[in-house]
Write a protein that holds these residues in place. Structure first.
Motif, PDB file in Angstrom:
ATOM      1  N   GLY A 120       0.852  -1.188   0.000  1.00 14.98           N
ATOM      2  CA  GLY A 120       0.000   0.000   0.000  1.00 14.98           C
ATOM      3  C   GLY A 120       0.882   1.230   0.000  1.00 14.98           C
ATOM      4  O   GLY A 120       0.935   1.968   0.982  1.00 14.98           O
ATOM      5  N   SER A 121       1.581   1.471  -1.084  1.00 14.55           N
ATOM      6  CA  SER A 121       2.626   2.495  -1.118  1.00 14.55           C
ATOM      7  C   SER A 121       2.093   3.898  -1.390  1.00 14.55           C
ATOM      8  O   SER A 121       2.822   4.878  -1.261  1.00 14.55           O
ATOM      9  CB  SER A 121       3.687   2.137  -2.169  1.00 14.55           C
ATOM     10  N   GLY A 122       0.814   3.997  -1.799  1.00 15.21           N
ATOM     11  CA  GLY A 122       0.272   5.321  -2.064  1.00 15.21           C
ATOM     12  C   GLY A 122       0.942   5.961  -3.267  1.00 15.21           C
ATOM     13  O   GLY A 122       1.187   5.316  -4.275  1.00 15.21           O
ATOM     14  N   PHE A 123       1.284   7.234  -3.136  1.00 15.05           N
ATOM     15  CA  PHE A 123       1.925   7.942  -4.245  1.00 15.05           C
ATOM     16  C   PHE A 123       3.033   8.826  -3.699  1.00 15.05           C
ATOM     17  O   PHE A 123       3.056   9.162  -2.521  1.00 15.05           O
ATOM     18  CB  PHE A 123       0.905   8.763  -5.037  1.00 15.05           C
ATOM     19  N   GLU A 124       3.942   9.192  -4.571  1.00 20.99           N
ATOM     20  CA  GLU A 124       5.108   9.968  -4.155  1.00 20.99           C
ATOM     21  C   GLU A 124       4.828  11.457  -4.279  1.00 20.99           C
ATOM     22  O   GLU A 124       4.343  11.932  -5.296  1.00 20.99           O
ATOM     23  CB  GLU A 124       6.312   9.592  -5.030  1.00 20.99           C
ATOM     24  N   VAL A 125       5.129  12.191  -3.223  1.00 20.86           N
ATOM     25  CA  VAL A 125       4.914  13.631  -3.229  1.00 20.86           C
ATOM     26  C   VAL A 125       5.930  14.272  -2.288  1.00 20.86           C
ATOM     27  O   VAL A 125       6.367  13.660  -1.321  1.00 20.86           O
ATOM     28  CB  VAL A 125       3.473  13.978  -2.774  1.00 20.86           C
ATOM     29  N   GLY A 126       6.338  15.482  -2.596  1.00 21.44           N
ATOM     30  CA  GLY A 126       7.261  16.184  -1.717  1.00 21.44           C
ATOM     31  C   GLY A 126       8.721  15.912  -1.983  1.00 21.44           C
ATOM     32  O   GLY A 126       9.592  16.534  -1.379  1.00 21.44           O
ATOM     33  N   THR A 127       9.023  14.986  -2.890  1.00 23.48           N
ATOM     34  CA  THR A 127      10.410  14.695  -3.248  1.00 23.48           C
ATOM     35  C   THR A 127      10.824  15.601  -4.411  1.00 23.48           C
ATOM     36  O   THR A 127       9.970  16.238  -5.041  1.00 23.48           O
ATOM     37  CB  THR A 127      10.565  13.223  -3.649  1.00 23.48           C
ATOM     38  N   PRO A 128      12.115  15.709  -4.723  1.00 21.10           N
ATOM     39  CA  PRO A 128      12.544  16.618  -5.791  1.00 21.10           C
ATOM     40  C   PRO A 128      11.798  16.379  -7.102  1.00 21.10           C
ATOM     41  O   PRO A 128      11.795  15.272  -7.639  1.00 21.10           O
ATOM     42  CB  PRO A 128      14.044  16.313  -5.929  1.00 21.10           C
ATOM     43  N   TYR A 129      11.176  17.438  -7.603  1.00 18.11           N
ATOM     44  CA  TYR A 129      10.364  17.296  -8.805  1.00 18.11           C
ATOM     45  C   TYR A 129      11.195  16.927 -10.017  1.00 18.11           C
ATOM     46  O   TYR A 129      10.734  16.173 -10.889  1.00 18.11           O
ATOM     47  CB  TYR A 129       9.587  18.585  -9.082  1.00 18.11           C
ATOM     48  N   ARG A 131      13.624  14.942 -10.243  1.00 16.34           N
ATOM     49  CA  ARG A 131      13.833  13.495 -10.300  1.00 16.34           C
ATOM     50  C   ARG A 131      12.562  12.778 -10.739  1.00 16.34           C
ATOM     51  O   ARG A 131      12.591  11.866 -11.564  1.00 16.34           O
ATOM     52  CB  ARG A 131      14.271  12.974  -8.937  1.00 16.34           C
ATOM     53  N   ARG A 132      11.421  13.222 -10.218  1.00 14.02           N
ATOM     54  CA  ARG A 132      10.161  12.562 -10.570  1.00 14.02           C
ATOM     55  C   ARG A 132       9.767  12.850 -12.007  1.00 14.02           C
ATOM     56  O   ARG A 132       9.231  11.983 -12.698  1.00 14.02           O
ATOM     57  CB  ARG A 132       9.052  13.021  -9.619  1.00 14.02           C
ATOM     58  N   ALA A 133       9.999  14.096 -12.466  1.00 10.56           N
ATOM     59  CA  ALA A 133       9.616  14.463 -13.833  1.00 10.56           C
ATOM     60  C   ALA A 133      10.585  13.911 -14.868  1.00 10.56           C
ATOM     61  O   ALA A 133      10.223  13.693 -16.022  1.00 10.56           O
ATOM     62  CB  ALA A 133       9.527  15.982 -13.958  1.00 10.56           C
ATOM     63  N   GLY A 134      11.831  13.712 -14.463  1.00 13.21           N
ATOM     64  CA  GLY A 134      12.833  13.224 -15.401  1.00 13.21           C
ATOM     65  C   GLY A 134      13.530  14.328 -16.163  1.00 13.21           C
ATOM     66  O   GLY A 134      14.282  14.060 -17.103  1.00 13.21           O
ATOM     67  N   PHE A 135      13.279  15.590 -15.780  1.00 18.44           N
ATOM     68  CA  PHE A 135      13.964  16.701 -16.441  1.00 18.44           C
ATOM     69  C   PHE A 135      14.057  17.877 -15.464  1.00 18.44           C
ATOM     70  O   PHE A 135      13.336  17.949 -14.484  1.00 18.44           O
ATOM     71  CB  PHE A 135      13.234  17.138 -17.715  1.00 18.44           C
ATOM     72  N   GLU A 136      14.969  18.793 -15.778  1.00 16.07           N
ATOM     73  CA  GLU A 136      15.152  19.995 -14.969  1.00 16.07           C
ATOM     74  C   GLU A 136      14.709  21.202 -15.789  1.00 16.07           C
ATOM     75  O   GLU A 136      14.865  21.230 -17.012  1.00 16.07           O
ATOM     76  CB  GLU A 136      16.627  20.144 -14.581  1.00 16.07           C
ATOM     77  N   VAL A 137      14.130  22.191 -15.117  1.00 20.26           N
ATOM     78  CA  VAL A 137      13.738  23.437 -15.779  1.00 20.26           C
ATOM     79  C   VAL A 137      14.888  24.431 -15.638  1.00 20.26           C
ATOM     80  O   VAL A 137      15.351  24.705 -14.531  1.00 20.26           O
ATOM     81  CB  VAL A 137      12.459  24.019 -15.156  1.00 20.26           C
ATOM     82  N   LEU A 145      15.586  25.757 -11.855  1.00 19.61           N
ATOM     83  CA  LEU A 145      14.519  26.011 -10.892  1.00 19.61           C
ATOM     84  C   LEU A 145      14.877  25.423  -9.528  1.00 19.61           C
ATOM     85  O   LEU A 145      14.551  26.010  -8.491  1.00 19.61           O
ATOM     86  CB  LEU A 145      13.206  25.424 -11.403  1.00 19.61           C
ATOM     87  N   SER A 146      15.558  24.288  -9.522  1.00 25.49           N
ATOM     88  CA  SER A 146      15.983  23.694  -8.261  1.00 25.49           C
ATOM     89  C   SER A 146      16.931  24.620  -7.506  1.00 25.49           C
ATOM     90  O   SER A 146      16.869  24.737  -6.275  1.00 25.49           O
ATOM     91  CB  SER A 146      16.658  22.336  -8.501  1.00 25.49           C
ATOM     92  N   GLU A 147      17.789  25.295  -8.234  1.00 24.61           N
ATOM     93  CA  GLU A 147      18.708  26.249  -7.609  1.00 24.61           C
ATOM     94  C   GLU A 147      17.943  27.466  -7.087  1.00 24.61           C
ATOM     95  O   GLU A 147      18.206  27.962  -5.985  1.00 24.61           O
ATOM     96  CB  GLU A 147      19.778  26.683  -8.612  1.00 24.61           C
ATOM     97  N   HIS A 148      17.005  27.950  -7.884  1.00 21.16           N
ATOM     98  CA  HIS A 148      16.231  29.136  -7.493  1.00 21.16           C
ATOM     99  C   HIS A 148      15.401  28.857  -6.239  1.00 21.16           C
ATOM    100  O   HIS A 148      15.184  29.760  -5.425  1.00 21.16           O
ATOM    101  CB  HIS A 148      15.318  29.541  -8.644  1.00 21.16           C
ATOM    102  N   TRP A 149      14.948  27.617  -6.101  1.00 22.63           N
ATOM    103  CA  TRP A 149      14.108  27.244  -4.963  1.00 22.63           C
ATOM    104  C   TRP A 149      14.877  26.462  -3.899  1.00 22.63           C
ATOM    105  O   TRP A 149      14.278  25.799  -3.055  1.00 22.63           O
ATOM    106  CB  TRP A 149      12.922  26.411  -5.437  1.00 22.63           C
ATOM    107  N   ALA A 150      16.185  26.544  -3.916  1.00 24.06           N
ATOM    108  CA  ALA A 150      16.988  25.766  -2.958  1.00 24.06           C
ATOM    109  C   ALA A 150      16.645  26.109  -1.513  1.00 24.06           C
ATOM    110  O   ALA A 150      16.696  25.242  -0.631  1.00 24.06           O
ATOM    111  CB  ALA A 150      18.479  26.003  -3.216  1.00 24.06           C
ATOM    112  N   ASP A 151      16.283  27.364  -1.243  1.00 21.06           N
ATOM    113  CA  ASP A 151      15.939  27.785   0.114  1.00 21.06           C
ATOM    114  C   ASP A 151      14.437  27.909   0.317  1.00 21.06           C
ATOM    115  O   ASP A 151      13.987  28.470   1.317  1.00 21.06           O
ATOM    116  CB  ASP A 151      16.605  29.126   0.433  1.00 21.06           C
ATOM    117  N   GLY A 152      13.660  27.387  -0.602  1.00 21.40           N
ATOM    118  CA  GLY A 152      12.213  27.449  -0.492  1.00 21.40           C
ATOM    119  C   GLY A 152      11.585  27.971  -1.762  1.00 21.40           C
ATOM    120  O   GLY A 152      12.200  28.691  -2.547  1.00 21.40           O
TER     121      GLY A 152
END
Length: 281
Positions: A120-129, A131-137, A145-152
């Protein structure tokens, strides 16, 4: 889930309405919430005693946390199943299964032999997007975007991000935030994006993004409001509270005056035609 949230909201409103006007402080409203929440959870815990015949099993099935720490769930035969002779509750003390073996699972040093394991693993949320999307913006000057949001997370209205022209998000955070009617959030974001794109197209503009000052001002406004009632550090680990870890500075914040006020605000912002905070080029 909607019914559970509606019930506790009704109880909170009733308690707040009973308070004298001079007592309507944030602390008093929070106390009303805590009292209403405990009352609702006591009803749920009492159902285990009323339905499950074995007192020890009933006690282990009780949820000792606030209602909005977890998604409210129900099933007409869940508690009744523990009265069946072929149903056994294995209490992991909140630590889960330690190890899976060829024969079964190990919990607290004891192996339980099994023929079948259902995850009953449910779904993944809250982890680095990324990695889940398979690409970086990647935005201006190669900044991700990961760098821009590194502190929130930082946005204007939860839709626009400085340094990332023409990147338009459809999601609830930093806008009306998480409300039970999530599709309403999505539809309203689509209205905002449609108005912005139409303005850019009609004006012959090629890019649109928020100014750094507008993005900062919006985040600072969000920080003046209370954090979300959902989750919290005193909840048992789950995705609502980032599995008990620090969720980051800006996670869980929405328009400080509430969802209805946000929808009124953003509707006026769209209708004004000036799109304050955005830069069209």
């Amino acid at each position: 889930m909607q019914d559970g949230w509606t019930d506790i909201a009704r109880r909170i409103r009733a308690r707040i309405a009973a308070l004298p006007p001079e007592s309507l402080s944030p602390a008093a409203m929070l106390a009303a919430y805590e009292e209403s929440d405990f009352e609702k959870m006591e009803e749920i815990r009492c159902r285990a005693d009323a339905i499950v015949r074995d007192p020890d099993t009933a006690g282990k099935l009780k949820a000792w946390y606030r209602q909005l720490c977890k998604r409210p769930c129900f099933h007409d035969e869940y508690l009744q199943a523990f009265n069946n002779p072929n149903t056994h509750l294995v209490d992991t003390d909140g630590k889960g299964v330690a190890r899976i073996t060829a024969a079964g699972v190990i919990v607290a040093g004891r192996e339980y032999e099994l023929d079948c394991i259902i995850y009953g693993s449910g779904f993944e949320v809250g982890t680095p997007y990324a990695r889940r999307a398979g690409f970086e913006v990647t935005g201006r000057d190669g900044r991700t975007l990961s760098e821009h949001w590194a502190d929130g997370m930082r946005t204007l209205h939860g839709i626009h991000v400085h340094g990332f022209p023409n990147l338009l998000f459809v999601q609830p955070a930093q806008g009306a935030n998480l409300i039970s009617n999530v599709p309403h959030n999505i539809v309203d974001s689509a209205r905002t994006i449609t108005a912005v794109v139409r303005h850019a197209t009609d004006g012959g503009f090629g890019t649109v993004e928020p100014s750094a000052a507008a993005e900062t001002a919006w985040v600072e406004l969000l920080l003046t409001g209370p954090r979300s009632m959902i989750g919290g550090p005193d909840c048992t680990p789950g995705y609502y509270n980032n599995e008990g870890q620090d969720p980051g500075q800006f996670l869980g914040y929405g328009y400080p005056y509430g969802p209805s006020a946000y929808f009124t605000y953003i509707d006026k912002w769209r209708a004004s035609g000036t799109f304050d905070g955005l830069e069209f080029r």
